[in-house]
Scaffold this motif. Structure first.
Motif, PDB file in Angstrom:
ATOM      1  N   THR A  55       3.407  -2.381  -8.703  1.00 17.72           N
ATOM      2  CA  THR A  55       4.848  -2.620  -8.859  1.00 17.72           C
ATOM      3  C   THR A  55       5.516  -2.727  -7.503  1.00 17.72           C
ATOM      4  O   THR A  55       6.340  -3.626  -7.275  1.00 17.72           O
ATOM      5  CB  THR A  55       5.502  -1.499  -9.685  1.00 17.72           C
ATOM      6  OG1 THR A  55       4.902  -1.479 -10.977  1.00 17.72           O
ATOM      7  CG2 THR A  55       6.991  -1.730  -9.831  1.00 17.72           C
ATOM      8  N   ASN A  56       5.189  -1.820  -6.594  1.00 18.02           N
ATOM      9  CA  ASN A  56       5.780  -1.880  -5.259  1.00 18.02           C
ATOM     10  C   ASN A  56       5.388  -3.160  -4.536  1.00 18.02           C
ATOM     11  O   ASN A  56       6.190  -3.745  -3.812  1.00 18.02           O
ATOM     12  CB  ASN A  56       5.369  -0.659  -4.430  1.00 18.02           C
ATOM     13  CG  ASN A  56       6.061   0.597  -4.905  1.00 18.02           C
ATOM     14  OD1 ASN A  56       7.185   0.549  -5.372  1.00 18.02           O
ATOM     15  ND2 ASN A  56       5.379   1.715  -4.792  1.00 18.02           N
ATOM     16  N   ARG A  58       4.660  -6.097  -5.904  1.00 11.77           N
ATOM     17  CA  ARG A  58       5.376  -7.222  -6.510  1.00 11.77           C
ATOM     18  C   ARG A  58       6.865  -7.229  -6.140  1.00 11.77           C
ATOM     19  O   ARG A  58       7.465  -8.291  -6.032  1.00 11.77           O
ATOM     20  CB  ARG A  58       5.231  -7.184  -8.021  1.00 11.77           C
ATOM     21  CG  ARG A  58       3.839  -7.536  -8.489  1.00 11.77           C
ATOM     22  CD  ARG A  58       3.739  -7.439  -9.995  1.00 11.77           C
ATOM     23  NE  ARG A  58       2.421  -7.809 -10.437  1.00 11.77           N
ATOM     24  CZ  ARG A  58       1.891  -7.431 -11.605  1.00 11.77           C
ATOM     25  NH1 ARG A  58       2.581  -6.674 -12.429  1.00 11.77           N
ATOM     26  NH2 ARG A  58       0.677  -7.795 -11.925  1.00 11.77           N
ATOM     27  N   ASN A  59       7.465  -6.058  -6.013  1.00 12.03           N
ATOM     28  CA  ASN A  59       8.901  -5.951  -5.748  1.00 12.03           C
ATOM     29  C   ASN A  59       9.283  -6.029  -4.284  1.00 12.03           C
ATOM     30  O   ASN A  59      10.456  -6.037  -3.961  1.00 12.03           O
ATOM     31  CB  ASN A  59       9.450  -4.651  -6.342  1.00 12.03           C
ATOM     32  CG  ASN A  59       9.388  -4.645  -7.856  1.00 12.03           C
ATOM     33  OD1 ASN A  59       9.347  -5.692  -8.490  1.00 12.03           O
ATOM     34  ND2 ASN A  59       9.371  -3.466  -8.435  1.00 12.03           N
TER      35      ASN A  59
END
Length: 65
Positions: A55-56, A58-59
């Motif tokens: 998630t980190n 991708r963000n």
């Protein structure tokens, strides 16, 4: 941070001999510092850390492709 540790603990300045490690929250910190500065560390050791890397990754619009 690495420079301060090198001064205090006589850590070598050769990235081939330096690794970073941590347990629990320190493991997350080691992972974050190690992946943020990949050329400074030979290895990263993470023990019992909860990290949502995908998630980190991708963000983070500033990451290196």
């Amino acid at each position: 941070m690495l420079q301060r540790c090198q001064e205090w603990f006589n850590i070598p300045n050769n990235e081939e001999q330096i690794f970073i490690a941590g347990i629990s929250m320190g493991g997350f910190g080691a992972l974050k510092v190690g992946l943020t500065n990949p050329k400074k560390f030979k290895q990263i050791l993470v023990m019992s850390a909860m990290a949502d890397i995908l998630t980190n990754w991708r963000n983070n619009s500033e990451r290196d492709e």
